[in-house]
Structures are given as C-alpha cells and as structure tokens.
Enzyme design. Structure first.
Site, short mmCIF file in Angstrom:
data_model
loop_
_atom_site.label_atom_id
_atom_site.label_comp_id
_atom_site.label_asym_id
_atom_site.label_seq_id
_atom_site.Cartn_x
_atom_site.Cartn_y
_atom_site.Cartn_z
N ASN B 275 24.28 12.12 15.99
CA ASN B 275 24.74 13.08 14.97
C ASN B 275 26.12 12.74 14.42
OD1 ASN B 275 26.67 13.96 16.78
ND2 ASN B 275 25.42 15.62 17.56
N CYS B 338 16.02 15.16 9.44
CA CYS B 338 16.86 15.23 10.63
C CYS B 338 17.08 16.71 10.86
CB CYS B 338 18.16 14.45 10.44
SG CYS B 338 18.98 14.72 8.85
N GLY B 341 18.89 17.36 6.81
CA GLY B 341 18.28 16.41 5.88
C GLY B 341 19.25 15.89 4.84
N ASP B 343 22.22 13.92 6.04
CA ASP B 343 23.01 12.83 6.60
C ASP B 343 22.10 11.66 7.03
OD1 ASP B 343 25.62 13.99 6.41
OD2 ASP B 343 25.04 15.38 7.97
#
Lengths: 549, 563
Positions: B275, B338, B341, B343
């Site tokens: 992340n 992810c 949505g 990165d």
C-alpha cells in the site's frame, strides 16, 4: 602421451544439446584431443565447438538410461548434453574430465593450432620492450633500458629488458632486487608526458620485523624524484596487512628511511578472496529464484562490486598523484604481480589516451600484465565453477577488465575499442587457441618457445576484419585525462560477462546495431555530399560556358 | 509576499554534497515563487533556482562557527545544503520557506501565477492538444460491444471518476448505479483499455463492499456484462492487486474482494503490491541511501535492498505483465482493482497498456496514457504529491513507480520507445512542480471547479512543442522489438537502480559522455546532409542540363541553321 588414450568413447550419436536462449540441437558428439564437438550434420545448424580447456567443471545426472552431462565453462556458460546410454555418458564424462584438466602446458591446444587466416603482422613482435622504450626516449632522456635481467636471474618474473633511471647502475639494481619480494625491484611503469612525472611498480620491500633497509633501493627510487620534490608510495594493502607481512619477511617503506615519500595504504583484496568473490557472484547471477531481496543480498555478499570500487579508487588515487599533485608514484602490494598491476594499468587508462586505442590497449596488456609477470596460468587455471580446492586461481585480470568496462561505460566515446574486445580478452585469458596467455612469466614463455610454436592473439586481432568488429563506432579521440566516478551508483554489474548466458541479449544487440547504422548512414551521406560537391565544383571549372552564365 | 520574512541574505554558502570543500559563496534571494542562489564569484554569476513548490522538507541544523546549516530536500530529489551566516537569518529563511512551500489553498499554487505569455485562444489549444475521446476512438470505441455512458455526467455516481466512461453495451444505467453502490467511492467497473484485435479489455474499479457475505446483483450483472463484451472468451480475470492479508482485513470493514461463487465465470487472483504507506517509507529509505555522503558498495547495496524499492517496482511490473499477457495471449478480459482503485490499479493498468500497445510507447501515447489512467481516473495527485499542506500519510510516490517501470522497460527495450529518459524525468518534475495545471487537484471534478483550463497551462503541449529534447535516437517503430506485446524479463538482476532520477543532481555520478546526445546530434546532422544532398543533386541536374543546352546551342550556332 597420446590423447587417444584419454578418449574412451570418441563418438556418440543421438546426443541432445541444450543451451540457454537457443533451440536444442540433436546430433553427433565427437571428442578430439582438444575439442568437444556437437554437430547435427545438417546445414544451417550451428555446430558446437568447445575447447576442453574452457571447461571448468562437469556434473553428471542420470534418469533411467538417459544420462546428462552439465558442462560449466570458464567463460561462465553452462550447457547440457543429454547422452543416451549410461556407459557412453560415463565414458564421455570421464574423458572430458581428463582432457580438460591436463597438467602439461605443452599439451595445450595453442601448440597444435594452425591459423586458418593470413598473419599480416606477427603479434609476438608487436610489443617488444625495446620498441616501447623508443617512445619513451622520444620524450625524455632520464631513463635507460637495463639488461641486468637478461638471463632472468635477478628477477625471474621480469622481462629481460626493464626501464630504470639513467643514473642507477646495474649493480645497484641487483642489490635493490635482493631487498624486494621475488626480486621485483622498482621499474618504470608509466611516464606522464604532460609533466614528466612517473609511475613505478615493485614487490614489497623485505624489511622484516627488525626494519632492514637497503641504501640501493632508496637510491633507486629517489633517483626518480626531481630536486626538492616528494613522491607517493601507494601500498595496495591496508596498514594492518602490511604490518603482518613483516613477520614473513616482507613489509613497507618506513618514513625514516624514505623521508621523501608519503605512503598511502589502500585495501585491495588478495587473490584467494577475489576468487571466492567471483564464485559467489556467479552463483548469485545463476540463482533461479525470483526474489529481489535474495539477489541484492547475494550480490552484496559476493563483494565483487566492492572490489571493483576499491581497485578503481586506488587507480584514481595513483593517477591523481601524478596528474594533479605533480608527483611521482611507486605502487606495490605484496608480490607486485596482481593488485599492483591492476592499479598501474588502470591509472594509465585514466591518464594516457594512447591506452584507450585498440593497439594501445594491447600494448598495455603486454607491458603491464604479460611482461610484468602476472601469473596467468596460475590465476586463470580455473574459473567460477571449479569444484577443486583453489590453489593460485584468482580473477585479477577479469577485475581489471571489469574496471576498464566501468570507465568505458562512463566515457563511451573515449575508447577506440568496444566492450566486445574486453570480453574477448577475458575469454582468451582462460581458454584460447593462441599462445599469448600461456605461462606465468616471460621466462617461462621463452622456455616454451611460444613465439615459435604458437600463434599470438594479437596476430589474429590486428587484421582489418577483426579490428572492425572490435572497434567502437562512437570513438572520438579524447586527449584528456578521464576521471571515472567511483560512487556505488556509478558502478554497474558487467552484464556482458556475468549475465551473458542468463538473459537474452537480442534487444540490446539490436540497439547496438541501430546505433552503428545511425553512424554509418551519416558517414555514407557525408561521403555522398562531399563527392557531389567535388563534382559540382568540377563541372563549374571544367565547363567554361558555365562560368559566364 | 507576506510570507517572506527576509527577501535576501548575503554571504550564504552552498555546499557541494560530494566534496564539501567545493562550496560556493553567494546571495540567497526569496521571491514569491522561487529561492534563488546567486554565486558571487566575479565573472561566474551562476544561479541556482528552486521552485517553492518543489521543496519537500527542510532540516535546520545546529549553528556552528561557520554559520547555520539549512538543508533543503526537493521533490525532484535535488538536495541543497546552505550555510547561512547568522542563526536569526537562517530561522527567518526556514520559516518563510516552510510557509511558501506548503500552500494552504489551491489559489497559492504556482500554476495560477505562471504566465508563459500566451493568449486565451492559444491556451485553449494547449488544453485541447490531448483528447481522450480520440484515444478511445483509436481503440475502436464506441462499437457494438462498448458504449460511452453518460451516467457520470455530473459526477453524481462517482465524484472521483471522469464524466466520460466506457461501459459494456449491455450495462444499463440501473446496473451501473447499482454496481457503483457496491463499490468503494462509487468506483464501478469501467473500461481502461480495449484490444481491437481480440476484444479483450482491461477494466478497473474499486473494491466491492462485500464484507463477509454481502452480494450485489447489479455488480454481478456488471461483471457478467464485461464478460459478454468479449464474445470469444468464456471467463474473465478479477485481479486484486493487494496482498491477500490486506484484502481480508478490509472485509471486517465491510469491504473486501469478490467471492468466486457469486460471480459467474471469474477467476480471482491476488497480486501482492504493497500500500501507499509501505511505498512512501520504501522510497524514503532509498533516498537516504542515495544521499549518503561517501557510501561503500555494501552500504549502498544493503540500503537498496532493505529499502525494498526494487522489490516493489518488480511487483508492479509483474502485475502489469500478468494482465497484458491475459489480454494479448489468452484474449481474456481483466477487471483490476485495489482498495479505492486509484493507486495500484492506476499503476497496473497503465503498465499493462505500455506493454500491450506500441502507441503508449510514443511521446504522445505516454501523455495520453497518463492523462487517461492517472489524471482522468482520479489518481489523487494533490494528496499524493503533497501539492499543498495536508495529511502526510496521504503522500506516496505511486506515480514515480509507474514512471520507473517505464524506465526499466526502456532499459530492456532500447529501440521500442519513442521518448528518452529525459522525457520521463521532465514529466516527473512537473507532476510535483505545480507549474502546469494538469496534475492539480485529485480528480476531474475538482479540476473543473478550479477552472484550471481557463486559469493555468497544460504541460502536454509544452512537452510536444519541445519534443526534439525528448526523442530517443534509437527508436525504430518498424523494429521487431517495438512491435506488439513486450515480454520483459523480470529476473531480479534486470531491475536497475534509476540513478538518472534519484541521483539526478549529482552530476559527477553520471556518464561524462552521453551516447544518446551523441546519436541525436548525428541524426540532426544526417538530416541536414539529406537536405544538402537533395539540393546538390538539384543543382547538379540544373547545371548539367544547362551545360547540355549551352553546348547544344553552341553546336547549332556553329553549324548554323540551314536555310
């Protein structure tokens, strides 16, 4: 001895060859006295010709009655041969093992090799010390060529002719030689035309624990200093290692006895450490796991890049003393045949544009490595895959080539040769059809009659087609001193050697061809424009009618 | 201006980081937009300009006899080490810069004062230079399988999505809206890339709000519709770019990932990209290594390894390769998400597009790609790049990683990219500089509210105008390596440290001769030669023609005409 005795099975059919990034080839495997040959007996398929002396080690594997031999070469290539039949496989394996570990130099391939090309210039005569001295004479009269070692008795690892200060007689040299490791008394390595400063190299002084001194040695090196000037002694070992050497009779120059010299210690590793480093590096490059952490930590643990950095740093220091400080330099480590030569030869690459030409670089390898007595046979007997216990093996010369490659990468337009010349030298230092890198020193080469019985690598290199292949299309003569960066960020892994067999180089090769194309096309156009211009000028002058329009 | 406590300081020293002895003495000026250091030395007058918006952080160190050190770290990885004579002055400069480099409102950003002297018409042309609809047209859209949807016209369905979106032909507005309610921030599955050749598509979204058991009929229908828009395929991939553990943790918060049992014919896959917080720390660690004064090889390699940076770059590229291969080799559509949505999803979709389509490897193509997958789809540039004072936990070098992936590919495919490294570095610089309006704000809605098209300038047309600087001399579009899908090696040793970006300002570390510049110069000369050749040939023809005519007329005259 007959090679036939060692070849238990000369021929096997139905052998499959696996090579990285190439299609597999099925064919007949033949063993000769010097080669392993695999041929599919079909047109358009490349045959494999592998010198036994290029084989570093082999491994056998069996699955049922199918045997495989994994051949690991000194040029770091790994190939696999699948051989039907267990007995054939075992026979082939033991034959290869025997043929690739022959002890006698005179059985080596160069003694059997007959050139298939026209020798334009005999490489054995291309770089004689007396010719090199002529160049020196044109610049200075402060040096002379001494024959004190003409029968190799003063220093077995020196050539018969060495350059020494004019005012120092042969007796002094003899005495100084007794005070230096292996008789390697200080001799001239490089004369810096720009300011008349010099670089000398030697073996360590044999001061021992009780601080022996030698007036002749002091006189010899002081003779290279201008009045009132100081020089630098670069000891390639750390002060601790140099101290320890005293216990074994070695040592370093004390301030008291050499007051005109400032001594600097650097930390270039000894040969056995370097060999281990090479083995670890190659292991890291061949690691199949896809873990980034593992790769970086293995790369770091190999210390290869550390050695590159240390050697380059020391070479820069020597060059700086000469060019920037205007001082003369004496370089030595222990024997003066390894780290010393790395430093003196790289310093010349930095300082002397002549060493950056194809011919000049050959001359440098001759002077600073072959004639200076780097023991190639011992150092290059085995490479990174050897299973046997290392004796004298060490990638000292490969490290030098790697350092040259680093400088080449930083100054891509300043070298007349391209990376492929460096790779070629690496290959031939370890296994070759030429006699150049056989033996450990000039005396040995003379005894083996190499110039009479073998072909010189330089005879092959110095032909137009080969020179063209090895030349750098970007070259533009650069007369300046070139200072490389030694920051870790600037030093790269030499992919052309260490990843050569691990990744496809197609795209990079294409890029290289594209670069050549751009330059050639430009030259072609230049020629066309020039000839058109001439034609036009001719038209104008020839035709009087056109002059009065 | 009110933030400048001290406009000028004399006798400031600017230290050379590599060799501190090589320092320069000069005057430091603070202006509304720049810090300027002017060297005093007679005749030299070299100037160093640093944009306030590029200042990332500052360190004021304890004063010594020689003065008070102030170290400025910039977002383009420049590090400036000043020594200011008096503590008081250093304090004032520090405070001023702190304020100047962290605008509190958008209005303070440099793009609103940057004025390159163009009129409104030219400005309009600048902004019209890139047209995303044209890129969709290039892909062959709309067609019978994909349509332009107006559902998000006023950013009502998803306020972080663009107004124009492509959705499957069979996706009705109720399905879209229903699906959007089941997705974080309303970011429903929509098209990012479409392959004309085999109809496979890359779609993107945010995570589903599935929690432990929730499901949504419309969302399931939406995926079904995407699958149907690829008539030749009987399944699709759903790729969650997060590590599995992160995704599972999200379930407790009512979010999570798709349950294969609830969606027909999907193959679900986790790809563990870390992340934003991990990436931020990783780059920070790597930069610390880059800034070491004289590191040993081990310091450097160990530091590089423990930063994990190259591992993360490899993870992003690996994910891109997975998706590109699914599309090009299997002909299977992929939905990527992810958490939000914007990165990892943006990284992975755009890397896959670069691998898939040679167009995105051209100068204009890369600009279009960034405009599409990053700018229009709401990568939060202002938060991630810290354009103004904000939450430091929102900052993360996600776009840097994308640019680096492209650079790593360029290293493997030197003839496949029309642009050079300088192009990537210039884009990087301006993403952070706030000089152009392109990257201001966090999504399209914000940019329209800010009136950026009317009040600022576009980077893309600037880059296009100066394209000569950004051309790769080795680029050969007709070359086999430039065609179709790139299949790069992802063996760890293929990933290199990007010295050109992270040590960009340490000139001493770079090759002293640039092959690229050399070749560019040669190409330029070649072009001139071609022109000369053509004109010489012309002159030659004219001359010989003339000579022939003269000769002919002379002969005729000599003979005299009969009669």
């Amino acid at each position: 001895m007959e090679f036939a005795e060692l070849i238990k099975t000369p021929r096997v059919d139905g052998v499959v060859l696996h090579r990285p990034f190439m299609p597999t080839v099925e064919g007949t495997l033949c063993l000769t006295g010097h080669h392993l040959i695999l041929s599919s007996r079909q047109d358009n398929t490349e045959e494999l010709w592998l010198l036994h002396s290029n084989i570093d080690s082999i491994e056998k594997r069996f699955v049922g009655s199918l045997g495989s031999i994994i051949v690991k070469c000194k040029d770091l290539r790994v190939i696999q041969l699948d051989i039907p039949g267990m007995e054939e496989c075992l026979n082939i394996a033991s034959s290869i093992e025997a043929l690739s570990t022959l002890d006698s130099v005179s059985l080596m391939y160069p003694f059997f090799y007959r050139p298939m090309f026209e020798v334009i210039e005999d490489g054995w005569n291309s770089f004689l010390p007396k010719d090199a001295f002529k160049d020196l004479e044109s610049m200075t009269d402060e040096w002379r060529l001494s024959e004190v070692n003409k029968d190799f008795s003063v220093c077995p690892s020196y050539p018969p002719l060495v350059a020494v200060p004019k005012d120092v007689d042969d007796d002094t040299l003899r005495k100084a030689a007794t005070f230096r490791h292996s008789g390697r008394f200080p001799v001239l390595s490089y004369y810096h035309k720009k300011n008349g400063m010099v670089m000398m190299r030697a073996g360590q002084p044999l001061t021992g624990t009780n601080g022996r001194r030698c007036k002749e040695d002091e006189k010899l090196i002081n003779a290279t200093l201008r009045p009132g000037k100081r020089g630098y002694i670069i000891d390639t070992r750390t002060i601790n290692v140099a101290q320890q050497a005293k216990a074994r009779g070695g040592g370093f120059e004390s301030e008291a006895n050499y007051p005109q010299w400032r001594r600097i210690h650097k930390a270039i590793e000894r040969s056995n450490v370097l060999q281990e480093s090479l083995i670890k590096l190659v292991e890291a490059c061949n690691d199949q796991s896809h873990s980034m952490d593992r790769w970086l930590s293995k790369l770091e643990a190999s210390s290869w890049q550390t050695h590159v950095k240390e050697i380059l740093t020391t070479a820069c220091l020597a060059a700086q003393c000469i060019d920037r400080e205007g001082a003369s330099v004496l370089v030595h480590g222990t024997e003066g045949t390894d780290s010393t030569l790395q430093v003196t030869s790289l310093a010349q690459i930095i300082l002397d544009p002549a060493c950056r030409t194809i011919r000049g670089f050959q001359g440098l390898v001759e002077r600073e490595w072959l004639q200076a007595g780097h023991p190639f046979r011992q150092r290059c007997a085995q490479s990174a895959y050897s299973n046997s216990k290392p004796r004298q093996e060490a990638p000292v010369f490969l490290l030098f080539l790697d350092c040259v490659w680093q400088i080449l990468r930083q100054f891509p337009c300043s070298f007349e040769f391209s990376e492929s010349f460096l790779v070629l030298l690496f290959e031939h230092a370890y296994a070759s059809q030429f006699g150049t890198f056989l033996g450990n020193r000039t005396a040995e080469r003379a005894k083996l009659s190499l110039p009479e019985k073998t072909v010189s690598l330089w005879s092959w290199v110095n032909r137009p087609q080969e020179l063209e292949r090895l030349s750098n299309p970007l070259f533009e003569a650069n007369s300046l001193v070139i200072w490389p960066s030694v920051a870790p960020q600037s030093l790269l892994l030499w992919e052309g050697v260490f990843l050569r067999w691990n990744r496809s180089s197609r795209c990079l090769d294409e890029a290289y061809e594209e670069m050549v194309h751009i330059i050639e096309y430009n030259k072609e156009l230049q020629n066309k424009v020039n000839s058109l211009r001439r034609q036009l000028a001719q038209l104008e002058t020839e035709d009087p009618l056109l002059q009065t329009p | 201006m009110e933030h400048i406590r001290l406009p000028k300081v004399e006798s400031v020293r600017l230290l050379d980081r590599v060799s501190p002895r090589r320092s320069r003495v000069g005057t430091l000026y603070l202006t509304a937009t720049h810090t300027i250091f002017v060297e005093n030395e007679a005749g030299v007058r070299s100037e160093t300009w640093v944009l306030h918006s590029l200042v990332c952080s500052m360190e004021k160190q304890a004063a010594s006899a020689s003065g008070c050190p102030l170290i400025i770290h910039c977002k383009n990885f420049q590090v400036l080490h000043f020594v200011i004579p008096r503590e008081r002055e250093c304090h004032d400069v520090h405070l001023s810069l702190q304020r100047l480099s962290q605008p509190e409102t958008y209005e303070e950003l440099y793009c609103f004062s940057f004025n390159p002297n163009v009129d409104d018409e030219e400005r309009r042309q600048e902004w019209d230079f890139l047209d995303l609809k044209a890129d969709y047209r290039r892909m062959g859209l709309p067609n019978s399988l994909w349509k332009l949807s107006t559902v998000n016209q006023h950013y009502k369905v998803s306020d972080t999505y663009p107004a124009d979106l492509f959705v499957p032909e069979s996706a009705t507005p109720p399905v879209i809206v229903g699906s959007s309610k089941f997705r974080s921030r309303g970011r429903f599955p929509t098209l990012s890339y479409y392959s004309k050749e085999n109809h496979a598509a890359i779609c993107r979204s945010s995570q589903p709000l599935s929690g432990f058991s929730a499901r949504c009929l419309e969302d399931e229908q939406m995926l079904e519709a995407i699958l149907r828009s690829n008539p030749r395929s009987d399944f699709m991939y759903v790729v969650d770019t997060r590590p599995k553990l992160n995704a599972i943790a999200n379930r407790a918060a009512g979010k999570g990932y798709e349950n294969e049992d609830n969606y027909s014919n999907i193959k679900f896959q986790f790809i563990g990209i870390e992340n934003i917080h991990v990436m931020r720390n990783s780059q920070q660690k790597m930069l610390e290594v880059c800034e070491l004064r004289s590191p040993s090889m081990s310091d450097f390699l160990e530091g590089l390894e423990s930063s994990g940076w190259l591992k993360h770059i490899k993870a992003v590229l690996d994910a891109g390769i997975f998706i590109a291969k699914a599309v090009a080799e299997e002909g299977v559509s992929v939905l990527v998400h992810c958490s939000d949505g914007w990165d990892r999803t943006a990284q992975v979709c755009s890397v896959a597009s670069v691998l898939l389509d040679p167009y995105y490897r051209t100068l204009r193509g890369l600009m279009v790609l960034i405009e599409k997958d990053w700018v229009s789809f709401g990568h939060k540039f202002s938060h991630r790049c810290n354009h103004q004072v904000g939450d430091p936990k929102e900052v993360s070098p996600i776009i840097d990683q994308f640019l680096e992936c492209v650079w790593q590919l360029m290293e493997q495919y030197p003839c496949a990219f029309e642009f050079n490294e300088r192009f990537l570095i210039t884009i990087h610089s301006h993403i952070y500089s706030c000089q152009y309006g392109n990257f201001i704000g966090n999504n399209q809605r914000e940019r329209i509210e800010l009136g950026l098209r009317e009040r600022s300038h576009s980077l893309w047309s600037y880059l296009w105008t100066n394209q000569a600087d950004y051309m790769n001399p080795l680029y050969r579009p007709d070359h086999s390596q430039a065609q179709g899908l790139l299949r790069p090696s992802t063996a760890p040793y293929c990933f290199k440290f990007w010295r050109g970006l992270y040590n960009r300002f340490d000139r001493g570390m770079h090759p002293r001769q640039s092959v690229e510049d050399y070749l560019s110069a040669i190409q330029e000369e070649t072009q001139q030669l071609e022109e000369q050749l053509a004109s010489h040939k012309q002159v030659g023809q004219n001359l010989s023609c003339l000579s022939f005519k003269l000769r002919f007329s002379k002969v005729e005259n000599g003979k005299g005409l009969p009669g």
